[in-house]
Design a protein around this motif. Structure first.
Motif, PDB file in Angstrom:
ATOM      1  N   LEU A  11      28.321  35.337  16.358  1.00 35.38           N
ATOM      2  CA  LEU A  11      27.410  35.644  17.455  1.00 35.38           C
ATOM      3  C   LEU A  11      27.538  34.615  18.573  1.00 35.38           C
ATOM      4  O   LEU A  11      27.492  34.965  19.757  1.00 35.38           O
ATOM      5  CB  LEU A  11      25.962  35.702  16.946  1.00 35.38           C
ATOM      6  N   ASP A  12      27.748  33.350  18.205  1.00 32.67           N
ATOM      7  CA  ASP A  12      27.915  32.291  19.198  1.00 32.67           C
ATOM      8  C   ASP A  12      29.171  32.511  20.038  1.00 32.67           C
ATOM      9  O   ASP A  12      29.173  32.293  21.248  1.00 32.67           O
ATOM     10  CB  ASP A  12      27.957  30.927  18.505  1.00 32.67           C
ATOM     11  N   ILE A  13      30.231  32.984  19.399  1.00 30.58           N
ATOM     12  CA  ILE A  13      31.479  33.263  20.112  1.00 30.58           C
ATOM     13  C   ILE A  13      31.268  34.401  21.102  1.00 30.58           C
ATOM     14  O   ILE A  13      31.724  34.342  22.243  1.00 30.58           O
ATOM     15  CB  ILE A  13      32.619  33.597  19.118  1.00 30.58           C
ATOM     16  N   GLU A  14      30.551  35.433  20.684  1.00 30.77           N
ATOM     17  CA  GLU A  14      30.266  36.559  21.574  1.00 30.77           C
ATOM     18  C   GLU A  14      29.400  36.119  22.752  1.00 30.77           C
ATOM     19  O   GLU A  14      29.634  36.544  23.888  1.00 30.77           O
ATOM     20  CB  GLU A  14      29.584  37.683  20.810  1.00 30.77           C
ATOM     21  N   ASN A  15      28.410  35.269  22.495  1.00 36.79           N
ATOM     22  CA  ASN A  15      27.560  34.761  23.575  1.00 36.79           C
ATOM     23  C   ASN A  15      28.369  33.936  24.566  1.00 36.79           C
ATOM     24  O   ASN A  15      28.174  34.053  25.778  1.00 36.79           O
ATOM     25  CB  ASN A  15      26.398  33.930  23.020  1.00 36.79           C
ATOM     26  N   ASN A  16      29.265  33.106  24.057  1.00 37.84           N
ATOM     27  CA  ASN A  16      30.133  32.309  24.933  1.00 37.84           C
ATOM     28  C   ASN A  16      31.036  33.212  25.759  1.00 37.84           C
ATOM     29  O   ASN A  16      31.246  32.964  26.952  1.00 37.84           O
ATOM     30  CB  ASN A  16      30.974  31.328  24.121  1.00 37.84           C
ATOM     31  N   HIS A  17      31.545  34.252  25.131  1.00 36.51           N
ATOM     32  CA  HIS A  17      32.408  35.204  25.840  1.00 36.51           C
ATOM     33  C   HIS A  17      31.607  35.918  26.935  1.00 36.51           C
ATOM     34  O   HIS A  17      32.096  36.067  28.062  1.00 36.51           O
ATOM     35  CB  HIS A  17      33.004  36.206  24.862  1.00 36.51           C
ATOM     36  N   ASP A  18      30.397  36.335  26.620  1.00 37.99           N
ATOM     37  CA  ASP A  18      29.549  37.007  27.613  1.00 37.99           C
ATOM     38  C   ASP A  18      29.225  36.084  28.783  1.00 37.99           C
ATOM     39  O   ASP A  18      29.256  36.512  29.942  1.00 37.99           O
ATOM     40  CB  ASP A  18      28.246  37.502  26.983  1.00 37.99           C
ATOM     41  N   ARG A  19      28.920  34.831  28.506  1.00 38.94           N
ATOM     42  CA  ARG A  19      28.629  33.862  29.571  1.00 38.94           C
ATOM     43  C   ARG A  19      29.855  33.629  30.444  1.00 38.94           C
ATOM     44  O   ARG A  19      29.757  33.548  31.670  1.00 38.94           O
ATOM     45  CB  ARG A  19      28.132  32.540  28.985  1.00 38.94           C
ATOM     46  N   GLU A  20      31.006  33.520  29.825  1.00 44.79           N
ATOM     47  CA  GLU A  20      32.249  33.313  30.564  1.00 44.79           C
ATOM     48  C   GLU A  20      32.552  34.527  31.446  1.00 44.79           C
ATOM     49  O   GLU A  20      32.946  34.373  32.603  1.00 44.79           O
ATOM     50  CB  GLU A  20      33.410  33.054  29.598  1.00 44.79           C
ATOM     51  N   THR A  21      32.359  35.701  30.898  1.00 43.07           N
ATOM     52  CA  THR A  21      32.578  36.922  31.666  1.00 43.07           C
ATOM     53  C   THR A  21      31.636  36.981  32.856  1.00 43.07           C
ATOM     54  O   THR A  21      32.048  37.309  33.981  1.00 43.07           O
ATOM     55  CB  THR A  21      32.387  38.161  30.772  1.00 43.07           C
ATOM     56  N   GLN A  22      30.377  36.650  32.652  1.00 39.24           N
ATOM     57  CA  GLN A  22      29.386  36.651  33.736  1.00 39.24           C
ATOM     58  C   GLN A  22      29.746  35.614  34.797  1.00 39.24           C
ATOM     59  O   GLN A  22      29.664  35.884  35.997  1.00 39.24           O
ATOM     60  CB  GLN A  22      27.984  36.371  33.174  1.00 39.24           C
ATOM     61  N   ARG A  23      30.156  34.438  34.363  1.00 38.55           N
ATOM     62  CA  ARG A  23      30.531  33.376  35.292  1.00 38.55           C
ATOM     63  C   ARG A  23      31.714  33.797  36.161  1.00 38.55           C
ATOM     64  O   ARG A  23      31.720  33.601  37.379  1.00 38.55           O
ATOM     65  CB  ARG A  23      30.863  32.102  34.509  1.00 38.55           C
ATOM     66  N   ARG A  24      32.698  34.407  35.545  1.00 38.78           N
ATOM     67  CA  ARG A  24      33.872  34.859  36.290  1.00 38.78           C
ATOM     68  C   ARG A  24      33.529  35.996  37.244  1.00 38.78           C
ATOM     69  O   ARG A  24      34.036  36.053  38.364  1.00 38.78           O
ATOM     70  CB  ARG A  24      34.980  35.291  35.339  1.00 38.78           C
ATOM     71  N   ALA A  25      32.666  36.903  36.812  1.00 38.61           N
ATOM     72  CA  ALA A  25      32.255  38.015  37.680  1.00 38.61           C
ATOM     73  C   ALA A  25      31.541  37.484  38.916  1.00 38.61           C
ATOM     74  O   ALA A  25      31.766  37.965  40.033  1.00 38.61           O
ATOM     75  CB  ALA A  25      31.363  38.984  36.908  1.00 38.61           C
ATOM     76  N   LEU A  26      30.685  36.494  38.742  1.00 43.82           N
ATOM     77  CA  LEU A  26      29.985  35.896  39.884  1.00 43.82           C
ATOM     78  C   LEU A  26      30.958  35.195  40.823  1.00 43.82           C
ATOM     79  O   LEU A  26      30.809  35.252  42.044  1.00 43.82           O
ATOM     80  CB  LEU A  26      28.908  34.925  39.404  1.00 43.82           C
ATOM     81  N   ALA A  27      31.967  34.548  40.248  1.00 48.60           N
ATOM     82  CA  ALA A  27      32.962  33.876  41.077  1.00 48.60           C
ATOM     83  C   ALA A  27      33.770  34.892  41.885  1.00 48.60           C
ATOM     84  O   ALA A  27      34.018  34.690  43.083  1.00 48.60           O
ATOM     85  CB  ALA A  27      33.895  33.034  40.202  1.00 48.60           C
ATOM     86  N   VAL A  28      34.157  35.982  41.271  1.00 44.14           N
ATOM     87  CA  VAL A  28      34.910  37.021  41.977  1.00 44.14           C
ATOM     88  C   VAL A  28      34.044  37.639  43.070  1.00 44.14           C
ATOM     89  O   VAL A  28      34.502  37.847  44.198  1.00 44.14           O
ATOM     90  CB  VAL A  28      35.415  38.098  40.984  1.00 44.14           C
ATOM     91  N   GLU A  29      32.785  37.909  42.752  1.00 44.60           N
ATOM     92  CA  GLU A  29      31.877  38.461  43.760  1.00 44.60           C
ATOM     93  C   GLU A  29      31.723  37.502  44.942  1.00 44.60           C
ATOM     94  O   GLU A  29      31.753  37.925  46.096  1.00 44.60           O
ATOM     95  CB  GLU A  29      30.518  38.752  43.139  1.00 44.60           C
ATOM     96  N   GLY A  30      31.584  36.218  44.658  1.00 48.28           N
ATOM     97  CA  GLY A  30      31.476  35.227  45.731  1.00 48.28           C
ATOM     98  C   GLY A  30      32.716  35.186  46.597  1.00 48.28           C
ATOM     99  O   GLY A  30      32.634  35.104  47.829  1.00 48.28           O
ATOM    100  N   ALA A  31      33.886  35.264  45.971  1.00 44.77           N
ATOM    101  CA  ALA A  31      35.137  35.265  46.731  1.00 44.77           C
ATOM    102  C   ALA A  31      35.253  36.516  47.598  1.00 44.77           C
ATOM    103  O   ALA A  31      35.698  36.438  48.752  1.00 44.77           O
ATOM    104  CB  ALA A  31      36.326  35.165  45.772  1.00 44.77           C
ATOM    105  N   ILE A  32      34.846  37.647  47.068  1.00 45.54           N
ATOM    106  CA  ILE A  32      34.901  38.887  47.846  1.00 45.54           C
ATOM    107  C   ILE A  32      33.950  38.813  49.035  1.00 45.54           C
ATOM    108  O   ILE A  32      34.297  39.239  50.145  1.00 45.54           O
ATOM    109  CB  ILE A  32      34.592  40.107  46.949  1.00 45.54           C
ATOM    110  N   LEU A  33      32.761  38.256  48.835  1.00 49.88           N
ATOM    111  CA  LEU A  33      31.812  38.106  49.941  1.00 49.88           C
ATOM    112  C   LEU A  33      32.398  37.223  51.041  1.00 49.88           C
ATOM    113  O   LEU A  33      32.305  37.549  52.231  1.00 49.88           O
ATOM    114  CB  LEU A  33      30.479  37.539  49.449  1.00 49.88           C
ATOM    115  N   LEU A  34      33.023  36.107  50.657  1.00 49.98           N
ATOM    116  CA  LEU A  34      33.656  35.229  51.642  1.00 49.98           C
ATOM    117  C   LEU A  34      34.791  35.934  52.366  1.00 49.98           C
ATOM    118  O   LEU A  34      34.966  35.783  53.585  1.00 49.98           O
ATOM    119  CB  LEU A  34      34.192  33.967  50.961  1.00 49.98           C
ATOM    120  N   LEU A  35      35.566  36.707  51.639  1.00 49.79           N
ATOM    121  CA  LEU A  35      36.679  37.436  52.233  1.00 49.79           C
ATOM    122  C   LEU A  35      36.177  38.463  53.254  1.00 49.79           C
ATOM    123  O   LEU A  35      36.694  38.539  54.370  1.00 49.79           O
ATOM    124  CB  LEU A  35      37.493  38.121  51.141  1.00 49.79           C
ATOM    125  N   ILE A  36      35.159  39.217  52.888  1.00 50.81           N
ATOM    126  CA  ILE A  36      34.609  40.214  53.806  1.00 50.81           C
ATOM    127  C   ILE A  36      34.052  39.532  55.052  1.00 50.81           C
ATOM    128  O   ILE A  36      34.313  39.976  56.177  1.00 50.81           O
ATOM    129  CB  ILE A  36      33.529  41.066  53.110  1.00 50.81           C
TER     130      ILE A  36
END
Length: 83
Positions: A2-27
């Motif tokens: 369960l800890d591995i899945e939680n870490n994976h979910d947090r990492e996925t969320q962190r990366r999604a926010l980073a991609v969203e931030g980059a797209i906002l800057l690009l636009i």
């Protein structure tokens, strides 16, 4: 396990926010340079803002920038002066 899945979910969320931030800057940058029109930028930002309340809050500052650009271009949202 369960800890591995939680870490994976947090990492996925962190990366999604980073991609969203980059797209906002690009636009923002493309609209400011006139490579894309204010109307095109607004359309893209509206799509991003529909994904979640947090995304809508993040996109709101970019939407304000696009609104200012539209006013600077004499209300012509379709203008692309740098293209």
């Amino acid at each position: 396990m369960l800890d591995i899945e939680n870490n994976h979910d947090r990492e996925t969320q962190r990366r999604a926010l980073a991609v969203e931030g980059a797209i906002l800057l690009l636009i923002d940058g493309l609209a400011a340079r006139g490579t894309i029109s204010a109307d095109e930028a607004e359309d893209m930002l509206r799509i991003l803002s529909k994904s979640s309340d947090f995304s809508a809050a993040r996109a709101s500052s970019s939407l304000r920038i696009v609104d200012h650009l539209r006013r600077l271009r004499a209300g012509d949202g379709a203008a692309t002066p740098g293209a």
